[in-house]
Design an enzyme around this catalytic site. Sequence first.
Site, PDB file in Angstrom:
ATOM      1  N   HIS A 287      97.438  -4.745 -76.545  1.00  0.00           N
ATOM      2  CA  HIS A 287      96.048  -5.062 -76.199  1.00  0.00           C
ATOM      3  C   HIS A 287      95.113  -4.055 -76.876  1.00  0.00           C
ATOM      4  CE1 HIS A 287      93.179  -6.600 -72.866  1.00  0.00           C
ATOM      5  NE2 HIS A 287      92.470  -5.750 -73.602  1.00  0.00           N
TER       6      HIS A 287
ATOM      7  N   HIS B 107      91.750 -11.990 -70.410  1.00  0.00           N
ATOM      8  CA  HIS B 107      91.188 -10.877 -69.630  1.00  0.00           C
ATOM      9  C   HIS B 107      90.811 -11.420 -68.248  1.00  0.00           C
ATOM     10  CE1 HIS B 107      90.847  -8.791 -73.430  1.00  0.00           C
ATOM     11  NE2 HIS B 107      90.215  -7.759 -72.901  1.00  0.00           N
TER      12      HIS B 107
ATOM     13  N   GLU C 139      89.569  -7.555 -64.149  1.00  0.00           N
ATOM     14  CA  GLU C 139      88.958  -6.298 -64.589  1.00  0.00           C
ATOM     15  C   GLU C 139      87.589  -6.186 -63.903  1.00  0.00           C
ATOM     16  OE1 GLU C 139      87.603  -6.159 -68.673  1.00  0.00           O
ATOM     17  OE2 GLU C 139      87.717  -3.967 -68.783  1.00  0.00           O
TER      18      GLU C 139
ATOM     19  N   ASP D 248      93.042  -0.601 -75.344  1.00  0.00           N
ATOM     20  CA  ASP D 248      91.860  -1.467 -75.269  1.00  0.00           C
ATOM     21  C   ASP D 248      90.888  -1.175 -76.435  1.00  0.00           C
ATOM     22  OD1 ASP D 248      90.550  -3.574 -74.035  1.00  0.00           O
ATOM     23  OD2 ASP D 248      89.716  -2.394 -72.390  1.00  0.00           O
ATOM     24  N   ASP D 249      90.091  -0.134 -76.301  1.00  0.00           N
ATOM     25  CA  ASP D 249      89.091   0.250 -77.321  1.00  0.00           C
ATOM     26  C   ASP D 249      89.101   1.775 -77.411  1.00  0.00           C
ATOM     27  OD1 ASP D 249      87.698  -2.555 -77.407  1.00  0.00           O
ATOM     28  OD2 ASP D 249      87.707  -2.002 -75.291  1.00  0.00           O
TER      29      ASP D 249
HETATM   30  N1  ADE Z   1      86.108  -6.442 -75.221  1.00  0.00           N
HETATM   31  C1  ADE Z   1      86.458  -5.241 -75.655  1.00  0.00           C
HETATM   32  N2  ADE Z   1      86.893  -4.475 -74.635  1.00  0.00           N
HETATM   33  C2  ADE Z   1      86.805  -5.234 -73.506  1.00  0.00           C
HETATM   34  C3  ADE Z   1      87.105  -5.027 -72.137  1.00  0.00           C
HETATM   35  N3  ADE Z   1      87.595  -3.874 -71.679  1.00  0.00           N
HETATM   36  N4  ADE Z   1      86.862  -6.042 -71.292  1.00  0.00           N
HETATM   37  C4  ADE Z   1      86.374  -7.198 -71.732  1.00  0.00           C
HETATM   38  N5  ADE Z   1      86.078  -7.436 -73.009  1.00  0.00           N
HETATM   39  C5  ADE Z   1      86.294  -6.476 -73.891  1.00  0.00           C
HETATM   40 ZN    ZN Z   2      90.402  -5.760 -73.631  1.00  0.00          ZN
END
Ligand code: ADE
Ligand code: ZN
Length: 330
Positions: A13, A193, A196, A274-275
Site C-alpha cells: 500500500h 480504502h 480509516e 501509505d505516503d
Molecule cells: N490517498 C493518499 N493517502 C491516502 C490516505 N491515507 N487515505 C485516503 N486516501 C489517500
Molecule cells: Zn492509502
Amino acid sequence: MSEWRAFPKLELHLHLEGAAPPAFIRGLASEKRVDLSGLFDEAGHYAFRDFRDFLRVYEAATSVLRNPRDYARLTRAVLETSAAEGVVYTEAFLSPDFCGGGDVVAWRDYLAAMQEEAAAVAAQGGPEMVAIVTAVRHLGPDKSRKVARCAAETAGDFLRGFGIAGDERAGAATDFAWAFDCAREAGLGLTAHAGEWAGPESVRAALDVFRPSRLGHGVRAIEDLALVDRLAEQGIVLEVSPGSNVALGLYPSWAAHPIAQLAERGVKVTVSTDDPPFFHTTMTREFDALAKAFGWGAEEFATLNRTALEASFAPPALRQRIAKIIGETQ
Ligand code: ADE
Ligand code: ZN
C-alpha cells in the site's frame, strides 16, 4: 542504524505520488517555474494540518507531474528510496485522474513509462513493482468509471489491481459499484480504502459492495468485534499503515494503534507506509515502531511477509521470485 533496515520487506500500500520525496517535487517545480513554497515547512517537509489539508497538499504537489517522463522519474525516485529501506516488492497505487485525466489513450503512455522505469530499476537489483489503479473517491462516481475503464483496458502482468482511495466519507459505496464490477470482470485484484476516516459501517459497505480481498487501513473495524470476526473468517487482508494513522491523528500514539489487537483476534494484517515522506516514515521506521510498541520481532515480521505475499496481486512467476528472496516456499 536499525537492525530491521536490511530485513527484506514487502509493501502492498504505497501511493506513488504520496511517496514523492519533497526535494524531487521541488526540483520539478523549479524546472517548470511553479511556485510551491507554501506546501513545505522550514525543514523542507510537506506541511499540512489535517487529512483534508493533506489531500490538498498532495494534489498541489502532484500538479508538477505533467507527462509520462515525469512519472518515470518519480517511479525511479520512489523505488530507489524504498530499496534503501530493504523493500524488495512494492504494490504502487497509480491514479489515472492525475495521469491523463482518465483518458485511456493518454493513460497508456503514462503506464508504459512507469512500467519501463520500474523494470529498469528491478533489473538493476532494486525492488520489483506492480501497479494498482486507484479511483479517487472525492472526485465522484463519473471519474471512478473512467478510471476503472483505464484499468480494465491495461490489465496485465504489470497492472494487477484496482482500488479506491481519497476521502472515504464522500458518497456511498454503491456509487462506486460499477467501477469495481468493471475491474473485477477484467480480472484485477481488488482493494478499497475503508475504516480509516469512517467506522465499521463503511467497512461493511466496502465488503458488501466492492467484494475486495483486501482493505486499505480497515483499522476502525476494531470498533465492532463482530466485524473483526467477519474479517478474520473471510480472510480479508488489511493493508495497515500505523505511522500514517498516528501522523494523521487517527490514534494518539503507536501504543494506542489497534494493529496488534486485530492480529491477535485472527485478522490477517500487513504493514505499509501509505505516503511515507508526508508522515515522516519509512518501512524501517514502521518495523522499529512495531518492535518498540508491541515487542514484535523476526517471527512477527516473517508472518507479515508471508501474509503480504499470499495477499499480493503479483503474477505467479514474480510471486515465486519474491518467495525465494524472502525464503518462503509457495
Ligand atoms: N490517498 C493518499 N493517502 C491516502 C490516505 N491515507 N487515505 C485516503 N486516501 C489517500
Ligand atoms: Zn492509502
